[in-house]
Scaffold this active site. Structure first.
Site, PDB file in Angstrom:
ATOM      1  N   ASP A 102       0.812  -1.221   0.000  1.00  0.00           N
ATOM      2  CA  ASP A 102       0.000   0.000   0.000  1.00  0.00           C
ATOM      3  C   ASP A 102       0.845   1.271   0.000  1.00  0.00           C
ATOM      4  O   ASP A 102       2.019   1.262   0.385  1.00  0.00           O
ATOM      5  CB  ASP A 102      -0.886   0.021   1.249  1.00  0.00           C
ATOM      6  CG  ASP A 102      -2.055  -0.934   1.156  1.00  0.00           C
ATOM      7  OD1 ASP A 102      -2.076  -1.767   0.230  1.00  0.00           O
ATOM      8  OD2 ASP A 102      -2.941  -0.859   2.038  1.00  0.00           O
ATOM      9  N   HIS A 153      -6.063   3.330  -3.963  1.00  0.00           N
ATOM     10  CA  HIS A 153      -5.971   3.507  -2.508  1.00  0.00           C
ATOM     11  C   HIS A 153      -6.243   4.962  -2.124  1.00  0.00           C
ATOM     12  O   HIS A 153      -5.712   5.446  -1.115  1.00  0.00           O
ATOM     13  CB  HIS A 153      -4.581   3.061  -2.031  1.00  0.00           C
ATOM     14  CG  HIS A 153      -4.488   2.767  -0.560  1.00  0.00           C
ATOM     15  ND1 HIS A 153      -5.435   2.046   0.147  1.00  0.00           N
ATOM     16  CD2 HIS A 153      -3.528   3.092   0.365  1.00  0.00           C
ATOM     17  CE1 HIS A 153      -5.070   1.939   1.402  1.00  0.00           C
ATOM     18  NE2 HIS A 153      -3.923   2.573   1.566  1.00  0.00           N
ATOM     19  N   HIS A 157      -5.004   9.408   1.075  1.00  0.00           N
ATOM     20  CA  HIS A 157      -5.051   8.473   2.198  1.00  0.00           C
ATOM     21  C   HIS A 157      -5.881   9.008   3.360  1.00  0.00           C
ATOM     22  O   HIS A 157      -5.474   8.934   4.538  1.00  0.00           O
ATOM     23  CB  HIS A 157      -3.628   8.142   2.665  1.00  0.00           C
ATOM     24  CG  HIS A 157      -3.508   6.817   3.358  1.00  0.00           C
ATOM     25  ND1 HIS A 157      -3.796   6.641   4.703  1.00  0.00           N
ATOM     26  CD2 HIS A 157      -3.115   5.594   2.915  1.00  0.00           C
ATOM     27  CE1 HIS A 157      -3.579   5.387   5.048  1.00  0.00           C
ATOM     28  NE2 HIS A 157      -3.164   4.721   3.976  1.00  0.00           N
ATOM     29  N   HIS A 247       3.666  -2.413   3.105  1.00  0.00           N
ATOM     30  CA  HIS A 247       3.696  -1.061   2.541  1.00  0.00           C
ATOM     31  C   HIS A 247       5.002  -0.832   1.778  1.00  0.00           C
ATOM     32  O   HIS A 247       6.046  -1.351   2.166  1.00  0.00           O
ATOM     33  CB  HIS A 247       3.556  -0.008   3.646  1.00  0.00           C
ATOM     34  CG  HIS A 247       2.250  -0.068   4.385  1.00  0.00           C
ATOM     35  ND1 HIS A 247       1.996  -1.010   5.352  1.00  0.00           N
ATOM     36  CD2 HIS A 247       1.125   0.686   4.274  1.00  0.00           C
ATOM     37  CE1 HIS A 247       0.758  -0.832   5.823  1.00  0.00           C
ATOM     38  NE2 HIS A 247       0.220   0.190   5.188  1.00  0.00           N
TER      39      HIS A 247
END
Length: 281
Positions: A102, A153, A157, A247
């Protein structure tokens, strides 16, 4: 009766010949006059507002109609509106797992992850933030070239379950635009930051053609717990259908890069197959 009385005279023959010739000429002239004229050439369609492709608005991502002069683009059918995300993918096989990363792409860490995946001929899912993707499009193309799945995504964020629907639409839509502009196709998978889904998020992501994918095993690598800890969490959580969350951006991800170099070959040695979700038709 005499022979010369039975035959027509020379003058009579001349008259008959003249009449036949005139009749033939009349038929020829009549036929020429009744031939239908050739149709005029069809004019090219005039230019106008419909001749130009519409500008894509983030609030109406992928909802614009196809114009007459635009090549056909075949999109998948919209998925249903879910009430919960997928946590695992057991349908991929008895020994299959999914690796996901991510927040990227980040030019400091994403290339190292891509390199390790390439060395082992493994595919993964990268959930991208639009603000990172727009400045690192070469990494998006590298992901596509290596056969990885690129997901959405959001742009910055945010915690979407505390965000207004108009902003949710903008966060998701802008990121999908960057991905499609760069790779030529829209993302099919979405992951909400912090796993914070609600009904608005499910509805908007489905409207934009994406399914929700969460995770089974969280490495918590964003806390920088140390490379050995990340490795242990992945190997202890390994099981059929498991989706692993790591990540490749959002902070110092050097531990994540180093951990992958150890746990990936170990998973393969244990007989696991690292797969990605199938492409929806």
């Amino acid at each position: 009766m005499k022979r010369d009385q039975m035959l027509p005279s020379r003058r009579t023959l001349l008259r008959i010949t003249a009449c036949l010739g005139a009749a033939a000429a009349v038929r020829m002239l009549t036929a020429e006059d009744t031939v239908a004229p050739a149709p005029p050439p069809r004019a090219a369609p005039a230019g106008g507002p419909q001749a130009a492709a519409p500008r894509l608005r983030s609030s109406a991502y992928r909802l614009e109609p196809m114009t007459a002069d635009t090549p056909p683009r075949y999109h998948t059918a919209l998925p249903p509106v879910r009430t919960r995300p997928f946590l695992s993918m057991p349908e991929l096989g008895e020994r299959a797992m999914v690796l996901t990363f991510d927040d990227g792409p980040d030019p400091r860490y994403t290339p190292g992850i891509l390199k390790t995946l390439r060395e082992h001929d493994v595919r993964a899912v990268f959930f991208l933030c639009g603000e990172m993707a727009t400045d690192n499009r070469d990494l998006l193309r590298e992901m596509q070239d290596d056969g990885h799945v690129v997901g959405n995504h959001t742009w910055t964020h945010p915690q979407l379950n505390k965000t207004a629907p108009t902003l949710i639409r903008s966060e998701i839509g802008r990121t999908s635009e960057v991905i499609e502009q760069t790779l030529g196709e829209p993302p099919q998978w979405f992951r909400a930051p912090y796993g914070a889904w609600n009904r608005n998020v499910f509805e908007i992501q489905a409207e934009m053609g994406m399914e929700p994918l969460a995770w089974t095993v969280d490495t918590l690598d964003w806390t920088t717990p140390g490379t050995p800890t990340i490795i242990r969490r992945v190997l202890e959580g390994a099981a059929p259908g498991v989706v692993v969350l790591s990540h490749d951006a959002g902070g110092d991800r050097s531990q994540s890069v180093a951990a992958l170099r150890t746990y990936l070959p170990e998973l393969l040695a244990q007989g696991y197959e690292l797969k990605v979700p199938p492409r929806r038709r």
